[in-house]
Every structure is written in structure tokens, then in C-alpha cells.
Design a protein around this motif. Sequence first.
Motif, PDB file in Angstrom:
ATOM      1  N   LEU A 144       1.102  -1.023  -0.142  1.00 22.93           N
ATOM      2  CA  LEU A 144      -0.118   0.230   0.087  1.00 22.93           C
ATOM      3  C   LEU A 144       1.117   1.312  -0.035  1.00 22.93           C
ATOM      4  N   GLY A 145       0.289   2.689  -0.588  1.00 23.34           N
ATOM      5  CA  GLY A 145       0.640   3.402  -0.186  1.00 23.34           C
ATOM      6  C   GLY A 145       2.359   3.903  -0.735  1.00 23.34           C
ATOM      7  N   TRP A 146       1.683   3.548  -2.203  1.00 21.06           N
ATOM      8  CA  TRP A 146       2.947   3.420  -3.527  1.00 21.06           C
ATOM      9  C   TRP A 146       2.471   4.560  -3.915  1.00 21.06           C
ATOM     10  N   ARG A 147       1.527   4.910  -4.743  1.00 22.31           N
ATOM     11  CA  ARG A 147       0.747   6.197  -5.645  1.00 22.31           C
ATOM     12  C   ARG A 147       1.081   7.667  -5.135  1.00 22.31           C
ATOM     13  N   THR A 148       1.928   7.698  -6.281  1.00 22.62           N
ATOM     14  CA  THR A 148       2.194   9.478  -5.827  1.00 22.62           C
ATOM     15  C   THR A 148       1.416  10.526  -7.181  1.00 22.62           C
ATOM     16  N   ARG A 149       0.656   9.708  -7.774  1.00 18.64           N
ATOM     17  CA  ARG A 149      -0.558  10.295  -8.688  1.00 18.64           C
ATOM     18  C   ARG A 149      -1.807   9.931  -8.225  1.00 18.64           C
ATOM     19  N   ALA A 150      -3.257  10.073  -8.275  1.00 21.23           N
ATOM     20  CA  ALA A 150      -4.557  10.102  -8.240  1.00 21.23           C
ATOM     21  C   ALA A 150      -5.419   9.885  -8.763  1.00 21.23           C
ATOM     22  N   SER A 151      -5.860   9.759  -9.380  1.00 20.70           N
ATOM     23  CA  SER A 151      -7.527  10.096 -10.571  1.00 20.70           C
ATOM     24  C   SER A 151      -8.687  10.525  -9.338  1.00 20.70           C
ATOM     25  N   PHE A 152      -9.611  10.883  -9.677  1.00 21.21           N
ATOM     26  CA  PHE A 152     -10.856  11.203  -8.827  1.00 21.21           C
ATOM     27  C   PHE A 152     -11.977  11.575 -10.136  1.00 21.21           C
ATOM     28  N   SER A 153     -13.490  11.336 -10.443  1.00 24.00           N
ATOM     29  CA  SER A 153     -14.586  11.658 -10.361  1.00 24.00           C
ATOM     30  C   SER A 153     -15.322  12.426  -9.509  1.00 24.00           C
ATOM     31  N   VAL A 154     -16.166  13.884  -9.816  1.00 15.65           N
ATOM     32  CA  VAL A 154     -16.762  14.146  -8.623  1.00 15.65           C
ATOM     33  C   VAL A 154     -18.570  14.018  -8.568  1.00 15.65           C
ATOM     34  N   ALA A 155     -18.492  13.418  -7.632  1.00 15.71           N
ATOM     35  CA  ALA A 155     -20.086  13.152  -7.912  1.00 15.71           C
ATOM     36  C   ALA A 155     -20.960  13.681  -7.377  1.00 15.71           C
ATOM     37  N   PRO A 156     -22.361  13.474  -7.847  1.00 14.07           N
ATOM     38  CA  PRO A 156     -23.011  15.290  -7.036  1.00 14.07           C
ATOM     39  C   PRO A 156     -23.459  15.257  -5.790  1.00 14.07           C
ATOM     40  N   GLY A 157     -23.871  16.272  -5.848  1.00  7.50           N
ATOM     41  CA  GLY A 157     -22.845  16.749  -3.982  1.00  7.50           C
ATOM     42  C   GLY A 157     -21.755  17.222  -3.526  1.00  7.50           C
ATOM     43  N   GLY A 158     -21.295  16.728  -5.205  1.00 10.97           N
ATOM     44  CA  GLY A 158     -19.204  17.594  -4.979  1.00 10.97           C
ATOM     45  C   GLY A 158     -18.364  16.696  -4.824  1.00 10.97           C
TER      46      GLY A 158
END
Length: 450
Positions: A145-159
Motif C-alpha cells: 500500500l501507499g505507493w501511488r504518487t498520482r491519483a485520479s478521481f471523478s466528482v459525484a453529485p454533491g461535490g
Amino acid sequence: MTPQTPQGASAPGDLELTIGPAAHGGHFVARHEGRVVFVRHALPGERVRARLTDVGEKAKFWRADVVEVLEPAPARVPHFWAPADALKAGSRGRLPVGGAEFGHIGLAEQRRLKAGIFAEQLRRLAGIEREVTVEAAAEENPDGLGWRTRASFSVAPGGHLAMHPHRSEDLVPVQEMPLASTAINALKLWEVDFTGAERVEVAAPAAGGPPLVLLIPAGGTRPRTLARIASEIGAVADPAAGETVSVAAWDPESHELTRLRGRTWVREQAEGHDYRVTGAGFWQIHRSAPGTLVQAVVQGLDLQPGERAADLFAGAGLFTAPLAEAVGTEGHVLSVEGSPGTSRDARKNLFAMPQVEVVQGRVDRVLRNHEGRLDAVLLDPPRTGAGRVVVDQISAASPRVVGYVSCDPASFARDLAWFGEAGWELEMLRVFDLYPHTHHMESFAVLRRP
């Protein structure tokens, strides 16, 4: 929307299956009445109840997710992250988020399975029989665990930050990301109202330094809304992170990058070299990946002073800098990158090396117009691979050695078959587990003509 099924109940699309071998792409192969079913979140030898997620009477194959394990494999372990746990999601009639599809498998078994998948791709697509070993990354955490130095997310209704299940438009809000580095989780982005943003990208340099949060706005979002989000990001983060975090907005259509807070880039380091990586520019995700791959490339190519080399799909110059160092000022390195923004980063990162020529453009077009000999070629193409045209161009240049960095065994094996047709042989191959708890892997190969 995904149909809801009461806990413990069977949905009409549920099948009882015996799981066969692992397949490329994070799937495991099963059969139902003669039809192939690609099943996620399984293990070879298991007896499971799987819920169909992609089905058609005339389809060559179906897709399914495990929702209950009837006879588990010895390597099955409890999943470390509830939103990605297929069994918990299935009991609620939902799909798990993607990005941790091997989280139910012990790390040693993950690497054994990946080695088998890589070997199968070589055999099937390149006609090469070769035993493959998958190496753990340097200084890997015992739990992976804890290896990602980049991450990508979407945004759900409500922010709220959210992620998609595999091959689904559904959005599942998330409160943490165990694969991400401590620096990313310390930003506490789950507490921010991202209303007005469509996606959020985060970069946190492995060597420390200010992280960058990149906002991809939704259509019609006003500047004051982005300014509000930037202010909130700084307010909710842990004190050390909140004081230094940078925030920028990125328009993928116009390629316009707007500074909202701090700076629009992060500073990365690898094997004694510093790199500036702007906005959405590409950088290896695992904190140990840049150093691991640079060491492999430098050793594998063994460049000598005065030689001429090409670094294709070069990004911000991760490999260009050490290659230039190896050939010295009497040598020459051609660095080719298609992205205008990333190519600008390369110019900044390599400006003190007069032996480097940075060219922005499609690799095939640049090679078509390139003159002069090449002693060595390194390529690090995107997941789709280099393609037949580029392979033929490299072969026509007749370098003494070709180095190939790949993040996809299928496209690598396909390209390797074309190199083989031109007389190149696979001399050395190393495969690295730079994406623990996922089906992905990274490799470096050395090719030579006899």
C-alpha cells in the motif's frame, strides 16, 4: 443504475462458476454452457457465485463479478479497501470501484499470476517461450500500500470525490485511497466540496515538496467557483500539506493551465536528476518506479561516451537525462515527445545538456525526417504500444541496441513480434510489480540483432 439486490440474495444474472486461469486485463477465465465468461475478483480453482455485468445472446463472451466465494483458493485474503471489495459491494447489489482489482490476493500470488500472464502474452502474440519473473519494487511496503504518487478521481453529485466501477458510469464516493501515498491522503480531499469540477487529479512528489491538485472543470464553471475550491483545499488539509499545496485548473480541450494557488508544476527527482512536471504531464506513478526503471535502462543499454541515441515517447525527460549523461557532451541524444506541454517540461529539464535535442511531435513523423546514425534507441510508448510503423523505422535505423519500456504486456508482445520479423531478438527482459493490488505491471527489454 446498477440493480439493487438484498444482502445474501441471488440476482437473476448470477451464475455458479469454477474459475480457470488468469487472463490479461484483470480477469479470470470461466465457462458456462460452453461460453467463455471473464470474471473479475476471482482466483484460479475457486468455486464462486458471479453476477453478470456484460451479457448478450450473440456475444462471444460474457463478463461477471464475483459476489460470493463458495470454495476459496488458499491465496485469497480479506480485501484492504471496502469500496473495492467485490464481496461487500455484491452483498449490497453494487459494483466495486476499480483500481484495486487484485486486492483480494496475497502479494506473492499476485506476482506469480502476473508472471504467468506476461509469459502467455509472449507465447501467444510474439511466439516466444520464456520464463518470466515479476520483481517487487525497491523498498516496497510489506502490505503493498501507499505507493501511488498520482491519483485520479471523478466528482459525484454533491461535490464529493468518487471513483467508477470497472466498465461502468456509476460513481461511488470514496473517503480514502489506501494505495495513495501519505502525502495525498493528508490533503483530506474527501472533505472538499468539488461542485463545479468534473475530475480531480493529484500529484505528490515522492521526494517531498508541494503537492499539486489539478481541477478539470465541468462545462460552464466560473472562475470564482474554482477559486472557492482552491481555498477550501488549503483549509481542510493537514497543516503541513495545507500550507504548501498548489492548485491549478486544466482545460483538456484548449490545453490551458490556470494557476489558482501556489504553482502549476511539481518537482520530481530520480537518480540524481531533477525534473519539473507540469499540470497533467506524465510521470511514473509508483514512488520507486523512476529510480528502478532508470537503473534498468542505463545498465541494459550500456551507452558509451560519444554515442548517439534516441529517447522516443520521452515525456519530461526521465530517461533522456541519464542517457545524455552516459554519452557525454561529445555524444547526442534525440528526445521525442508528442505532448506540447510535456515537451516544454523536457526543454526546461534538459536545457543544461547541450548534447540533447528535444523535438516535439509524433514519433513516426520525427523519425521519418531524422538523419544520421543511431547507436541506441529507447522507447517508452503509451499503453497502446509503438505500432508497426515506428517499429519498422527503428529497425531501419539499425542501432546496435534497442531498449523497450512497456506498461502493457499485450502491446509489447505485439511490437516484439514485428521486431522479430526484422531480425531482432529478445536478449534481456525484466518485469516489475510497480502496480501492487492491480493487474498492471511494467517491463524493460533489451533487443539486439545477432
